[in-house]
Scaffold this active site. Sequence first.
Site, mmCIF file in Angstrom:
data_model
loop_
_atom_site.group_PDB
_atom_site.id
_atom_site.type_symbol
_atom_site.label_atom_id
_atom_site.label_comp_id
_atom_site.label_asym_id
_atom_site.label_seq_id
_atom_site.Cartn_x
_atom_site.Cartn_y
_atom_site.Cartn_z
ATOM 1 N N HIS A 102 -34.555 5.093 -93.922
ATOM 2 C CA HIS A 102 -32.920 5.926 -95.326
ATOM 3 C C HIS A 102 -31.678 3.967 -94.768
ATOM 4 C CE1 HIS A 102 -34.877 9.243 -96.641
ATOM 5 N NE2 HIS A 102 -35.732 8.346 -96.350
ATOM 6 N N HIS A 270 -45.805 6.439 -95.285
ATOM 7 C CA HIS A 270 -47.029 7.661 -95.217
ATOM 8 C C HIS A 270 -47.688 8.222 -95.180
ATOM 9 C CE1 HIS A 270 -44.101 9.357 -99.392
ATOM 10 N NE2 HIS A 270 -43.297 9.050 -98.691
#
Length: 744
Positions: A102, A270
Site C-alpha cells: 500500500h 493473496h
Amino acid sequence: MKDSVETPGTCPFRGTRIGGAQGSKPTLQDWYPARLRTELLHLHSAEANPQDPDFNYAEAFAKLDLDAIKADIRALMTDSQDNFWPADYGHYGPQMIRMAWHAAGTYRIADGRGGAATAMQRFAPVSSWADNGNTDKSRRLLWPIKQKYGAALSWADLMILTGNVALESMGFETVGFGGGREDAWVADDATYWGPETEIQGRDRWEGDPSGEHYDLENPVGASEMMLIYVNPEGPGGSADPMESAREIRETFARMAMNDEETVALIAGGHAFGKSHGGSDPDGVGPAPEAAPIHAQSLGWMNSSGKGFAEHTMTNGIEGSWVSNPIKWDHEYLHSLMKYDWELIVNETTGAQQWKPKDPDAIKTPDAHREGVEHPLMMMTSDIALKQDPAYRKIVEKFIDQPETFDKAFAEAWYKLTHRDMGPINRLIGKEVPSEPRMFQDPIPDCDHPVIDDGDIASLKSKILETGLGIDALVGAAWASASTFRHSDNRGGANGARVRLAPQKDWEVNNPESLYKVLSALEGIQSEFNDSASGGKRVSLADLIVLAGCAAVEKAAREGGIDIAVPFTPGRMDASDEETDAESFEWLRPVADGFRNYQLNKFSRVTPEQMLLDRAELLTLSAPELTALVGGLRVLGANWDGGSDGVLTDRPGTLSNDFFVNLTDFSLEWLPVDADEQRFEARKRGGDAAVVWTGTRADLIFGHNAQLRQVTEFYAGSDANEKFVRDFVAAWNKVMMLDRFDVKH
C-alpha cells in the site's frame, strides 16, 4: 489540480474536509478557492528537516549491515505482540506485505506521484485512507528497528525492505532490494488525489458506466477515493466481477502494470494472510489524523470484543484465500479455478464476499483460535480474474507453468516497490540486481573519456556557426531536459530520448525545428568523434544541452552581460531498444506554461495551475519558476514561435524586459476570448493599438501575490544582471536534474 471555484454567492465552507474536523478553521484556500497555491513549491524546504544540512543519506545507508537489519526484521515476524496487536497465524509477514504494497501502490504513471519513495504513508491524507486501515499498527511494530538504526535507515527503505523480508521469511524468493529512499518531513499537499470529499466517492469517473467511453479522470490512479486500487467488493460495492475486471485493468495500467503483472501481483499477494471483517464496523474509531491526542497517532481503535485478533476490522471482508496463509505456494490460483464460487454477505459487517459452493472444499484455519476452521474466501476482485477472458488465460498459464508465475510475481513485486526510484544507479546496497529493468529507463554507462574545457569551447563555436537561432537551440535543450519529474525521477536530458519516439514527434517539442537542430548536432557529433584524440567522445545528449548553454551565453552577451553557463559532460545516448515508447508517452505534456503550450482547454484545470504543477515536478522554487519563464519568453522559446508573452522588442536577448513590460502601469490587459485564455495589452486611455499579447501563463506573474513580488523584484532598474544570473542558475538546475551518475 481541480479548480474548485464555487458558484458566486454560495458559501465555500460546507461540510467537513477529508481528514479534518467539523468546524475546522477556514483556510486561505477556503476563502479564495481560485488562488494559485504557489506555496506548494516550497513544501519540502530544508526548514522542516531536522537532519544536519550536510547529512548524506545515501552514504549513511551504504554503511549499514543489510544482513543485520534483515535479521532484526525476520525476528520481528514471529515475535507476536499479543497485548498490542497479535500476529495473524503467529506471523506478521502478511500484514507487513500489505503495508509495503500500500505504500508503493499509490504510484500513478500519469505524473509519477505517489509511491513509497518518501514514506508518505506516514502523513495525511494517505495515512488515514480507508484502504490503509491498521497499517499504522505495522509501522508501530517496526518502530524499535527504526529507532535502533536511526537516521541511517529511512522509514521509506525500512517499509519496503520489511515487505521483502516478509516474503522471504514465508518461502518466496525475491528479485532484490535497492535502498536510497529519503523520507519526507511534511505532508504531500501537491498531489491531487481526486475531486471527491467523501470516502470511496466515484466522482472521478466520467461518461456512461454502461458504455465504452467510461474514463477515469487523469492523473488519478485508484478507482475510488481513499482506495489504493479498486473496491474489493466491486465498483461501488456492486459485486459485479466483470465490472471489477474493467476497473482493475484501468487502475493497474494507471500504476504502470500490464495484464500479466496485474494477475501476478494479485495472485501473489493473496497467497498470504487474510482480510479482516471480524467485528461491528460501528465500533471502529476514527483514522489516525482524526483520532484523539492520547491515541498518539494510532487510529481505527476498535471497541468491539478484543479490538484486535479475531475481532480485527479493516475492509469488512472476513477470511483467507488459502489454507496456509503464511507459506508461499500456488494454492490461490488452483482454488480460484477449481471451485465454483457463490456470493454471500458477511453477517457481521454486511460486506459482500465469495465462498466455494462445494461444502467439501479445503478450509482455512482461524488466524487466532486453535481448532477453528473457515471456508475459503474470495473477493469480487478475485473472481474477476476468473471471469475476464484475458485474465483467465494468464491464470491458466500460471497454473500450467508455476515457475513462470514465480518469476512474474518476483519481477512485478520488484517493479511495484522500486518503479518510483528512477534509474538503477540511484539504488544502493548489495541486493540491487546487476541488470536494469525497462521500467528503470536504462541508459548506457559512460565508457569513454568525456570532453574537456577546450573541447567544450570549440563545440560551442561550431554550434553557433550553424546559424541556428537562439530560440531553436534553447527550445531543443528545454524539450530534452524539462520532461524530468522528481516524483519518480523519470525523464530529463540524459539519454537524449528527445530524438526518439515518441518525444521527437510531440507537438510541444516543435518537431520541425527540433529536427533541424538534431540534424546539425549529429553532424557536429560525427565530426568530433571521428577526429578526437585519446578516445574522447561526445554524446548527442551532451550536445543538446551544450547547444542550449551556448545559446543562453550568446543571448546574455547580446544584453551586455558576459556569463558562463555551467555544463557537466558525461551524458549518454539511449537506444530505441532501451526505451519503452508506450511508457514515455505518459510524460507528454498536456500543458507547458514554460513554452506557452496548451494542448486543449480544461474545464477543471487552468493553464496557471498546470504551470505550477510542472514547476513542482521540476523542484523549482517560486523565484526559479519566475526567472525561467521570464527568460524563456524573451529568448523566444514558445513552442510555436508565437509572440504571446514575448514582452520585448529585442527577442533573443536575455534581459528582464518580460518583467519590466508586464508591470508597466501605463498598460491595461484585457481578454480577447470569452474563456479568458488569451489577452491583449493596450495603452490606458490612449492609443488603442495592441502592444503585447499574452496567456494566463504570462499574466499569472502579475496577478498572483507571491509571483508578483518576485516579478517586481526582477523588474527593478538594478535587477537585470541579477535576473540573468538567476536564470542561468535555474537553467543549469533543470539541465542537471537527472544527472544521478554524478549525484545522489
